[in-house]
Design an enzyme around this catalytic site. Structure first.
Site, PDB file in Angstrom:
ATOM      1  N   ASP A 266      -2.996  -1.272   2.954  1.00 21.06           N
ATOM      2  CA  ASP A 266      -2.134  -1.991   3.900  1.00 21.06           C
ATOM      3  C   ASP A 266      -2.274  -3.492   3.636  1.00 21.06           C
ATOM      4  OD1 ASP A 266      -0.426  -2.509   5.974  1.00 21.06           O
ATOM      5  OD2 ASP A 266      -1.895  -2.166   7.557  1.00 21.06           O
TER       6      ASP A 266
ATOM      7  N   HIS B 229       8.792   3.953   5.026  1.00 21.88           N
ATOM      8  CA  HIS B 229       8.376   2.755   5.775  1.00 21.88           C
ATOM      9  C   HIS B 229       8.827   1.475   5.070  1.00 21.88           C
ATOM     10  CE1 HIS B 229       6.233   0.189   8.400  1.00 21.88           C
ATOM     11  NE2 HIS B 229       5.350  -0.190   7.488  1.00 21.88           N
TER      12      HIS B 229
HETATM   13  C1  HEM Z   1       4.190  -2.452   4.381  1.00 22.17           C
HETATM   14  C2  HEM Z   1       1.519   0.780   6.807  1.00 22.17           C
HETATM   15  C3  HEM Z   1       3.666  -0.543  10.940  1.00 22.17           C
HETATM   16  C4  HEM Z   1       5.912  -4.123   8.576  1.00 22.17           C
HETATM   17  C5  HEM Z   1       3.317  -1.427   4.670  1.00 22.17           C
HETATM   18  C6  HEM Z   1       2.573  -0.658   3.696  1.00 22.17           C
HETATM   19  C7  HEM Z   1       1.830   0.233   4.383  1.00 22.17           C
HETATM   20  C8  HEM Z   1       2.100   0.050   5.784  1.00 22.17           C
HETATM   21  C9  HEM Z   1       0.861   1.261   3.805  1.00 22.17           C
HETATM   22  C10 HEM Z   1       2.667  -0.840   2.166  1.00 22.17           C
HETATM   23  C11 HEM Z   1       1.714  -1.839   1.616  1.00 22.17           C
HETATM   24  C12 HEM Z   1       1.954  -3.262   2.061  1.00 22.17           C
HETATM   25  O1  HEM Z   1       2.835  -3.959   1.531  1.00 22.17           O
HETATM   26  O2  HEM Z   1       1.264  -3.684   2.974  1.00 22.17           O
HETATM   27  C13 HEM Z   1       1.897   0.714   8.127  1.00 22.17           C
HETATM   28  C14 HEM Z   1       1.402   1.594   9.150  1.00 22.17           C
HETATM   29  C15 HEM Z   1       2.018   1.219  10.316  1.00 22.17           C
HETATM   30  C16 HEM Z   1       2.889   0.108  10.020  1.00 22.17           C
HETATM   31  C17 HEM Z   1       0.381   2.697   8.918  1.00 22.17           C
HETATM   32  C18 HEM Z   1       1.880   1.783  11.679  1.00 22.17           C
HETATM   33  C19 HEM Z   1       1.131   2.789  11.985  1.00 22.17           C
HETATM   34  C20 HEM Z   1       4.483  -1.617  10.663  1.00 22.17           C
HETATM   35  C21 HEM Z   1       5.294  -2.334  11.629  1.00 22.17           C
HETATM   36  C22 HEM Z   1       5.927  -3.332  10.951  1.00 22.17           C
HETATM   37  C23 HEM Z   1       5.517  -3.253   9.563  1.00 22.17           C
HETATM   38  C24 HEM Z   1       5.367  -2.011  13.110  1.00 22.17           C
HETATM   39  C25 HEM Z   1       6.886  -4.390  11.441  1.00 22.17           C
HETATM   40  C26 HEM Z   1       7.018  -4.798  12.681  1.00 22.17           C
HETATM   41  C27 HEM Z   1       5.611  -3.993   7.244  1.00 22.17           C
HETATM   42  C28 HEM Z   1       6.098  -4.891   6.203  1.00 22.17           C
HETATM   43  C29 HEM Z   1       5.626  -4.396   4.987  1.00 22.17           C
HETATM   44  C30 HEM Z   1       4.843  -3.212   5.312  1.00 22.17           C
HETATM   45  C31 HEM Z   1       6.953  -6.128   6.401  1.00 22.17           C
HETATM   46  C32 HEM Z   1       5.886  -4.967   3.579  1.00 22.17           C
HETATM   47  C33 HEM Z   1       7.189  -4.399   3.061  1.00 22.17           C
HETATM   48  C34 HEM Z   1       7.549  -4.940   1.684  1.00 22.17           C
HETATM   49  O3  HEM Z   1       8.002  -6.082   1.615  1.00 22.17           O
HETATM   50  O4  HEM Z   1       7.392  -4.199   0.695  1.00 22.17           O
HETATM   51  N1  HEM Z   1       3.009  -0.966   5.931  1.00 22.17           N
HETATM   52  N2  HEM Z   1       2.788  -0.170   8.682  1.00 22.17           N
HETATM   53  N3  HEM Z   1       4.649  -2.204   9.430  1.00 22.17           N
HETATM   54  N4  HEM Z   1       4.851  -3.012   6.683  1.00 22.17           N
HETATM   55 FE1  HEM Z   1       3.875  -1.554   7.674  1.00 22.17          FE
END
Ligand code: HEM
Length: 294
Positions: free
Chosen positions: A141, A210
């Site tokens: 993450d 996601h």
């Molecule tokens: C990307 C997990 C909730 C916004 C990611 C990634 C994972 C992840 C594994 C891919 C690696 C990374 O770029 O960090 C989760 C989990 C969540 C969650 C387990 C909830 C249980 C959220 C929420 C938001 C969010 C609520 C926004 C309000 C983002 C963004 C990225 C991302 C902006 C990067 C996307 C990109 O530009 O490739 N998240 N996330 N995430 N997440 Fe989440």
């Protein structure tokens, strides 16, 4: 800016959320908290300690009038049925992070002591950085989180009266790891949109993954946010991710949420089949200068 916003890769964090019962005590409590935090930062200079004090819409308007933080509003529920995000808007957030859980605990005690006559605490979550910066789903993450000087660019308001302030969103998620672990790694990767071992973006990112939901462009530019989330909980009981993000624009955070919860094109984030949000709130974290001058 407040010291808790831009820190990178801290080992542990504490998230306190509270409702205000006596707004007239807040300014003084905030000043006392900053003074005690500064002492602990000096005493434990190896800890990379920082903290943020942020306010919900109701209290921020009472403290400063209507002009500051024009985008700030209460978080309202999104989505439908079991694919929804509940709103639990509180008035005050204290976010503590450092490389030392023991030092964080002392800062939280300090926050409790100085704020307790002004507020009623509603939620206290202790987060930890898991192996290789992975969420409890096993995926790394933070890969696409802004780095170095980009962090301030994305996380902090650049100019004007609110300069160095930041909009904040908190959302506690409860994972269903039993259900998640029944998926093959390939299927999990389709849900996230990245590979599991090394977090490489898939060649064909599914629209309902996601990453497919939150990697949004507006007028050709990516909507960036600064995430500081941490895993929390117990092995045998409740556990998940305490999601927290900072941004110069509340708009960016909101667009990602709307997209995840089906409010843009009817498509929802497939992650919602395996983890559920149980809280959600927006805040504004003023600059340190503004916080001290309340
Ligand atoms: C990307 C997990 C909730 C916004 C990611 C990634 C994972 C992840 C594994 C891919 C690696 C990374 O770029 O960090 C989760 C989990 C969540 C969650 C387990 C909830 C249980 C959220 C929420 C938001 C969010 C609520 C926004 C309000 C983002 C963004 C990225 C991302 C902006 C990067 C996307 C990109 O530009 O490739 N998240 N996330 N995430 N997440 Fe989440």
């Amino acid at each position: 800016a407040q010291s808790g916003i831009l820190l990178e890769s801290c080992k542990a964090g504490i998230f306190l959320e509270a409702n205000v019962v006596d707004v007239s005590l807040l300014a003084n409590a905030s000043r006392q908290f900053i003074a005690q935090l500064t002492e602990l930062q000096t005493q434990y200079s190896d800890a990379h300690l920082g903290a943020t004090v942020a306010f919900g819409d109701r209290v921020w308007k009472q403290l400063t009038g209507a002009d500051s933080a024009p985008e700030l509003k209460p978080f309202t529920a999104l989505g439908k049925g079991n694919l929804s995000a509940p709103a639990t808007q509180y008035d005050l957030l204290i976010h503590i992070q450092s490389n030392r859980p023991d030092v964080n605990f002392s800062v939280a005690q300090s926050a409790f002591n100085v704020f307790q006559s002004a507020v009623k605490f509603q939620q206290e979550i202790h987060g930890f950085r898991w192996i290789e910066e992975r969420d409890l789903t096993g995926f790394i993450d933070g890969t696409e989180n802004p780095k170095d000087e980009q962090r301030a660019k994305v996380g902090l308001i650049a100019t004007g009266d609110d300069a160095d302030g930041s909009y904040v969103f908190t959302q506690r998620w409860v994972h269903q790891l039993d259900k998640w672990s029944k998926l093959s790694v390939a299927k999990q990767e389709d849900v996230i949109g990245r590979t599991k071992p090394d977090s490489v973006e898939l060649d064909d990112v599914p629209a309902t993954s996601h990453v497919g939901r939150v990697d949004i462009k507006e007028n050709g530019e990516g909507l960036k946010i600064l995430r500081q989330s941490l895993p929390y909980g117990t092995v045998t009981g409740e556990h998940g991710l305490f999601f927290i993000s900072y941004c110069a624009k509340l708009h960016n955070i909101e667009q990602q949420l709307l997209s995840m919860f089906g409010e843009v094109d009817g498509k929802t984030d497939r992650l919602l089949g395996f983890t559920k949000p149980v809280t959600g709130a927006y805040y504004f974290a003023p600059s340190l200068e503004k916080l001290k001058a309340l």
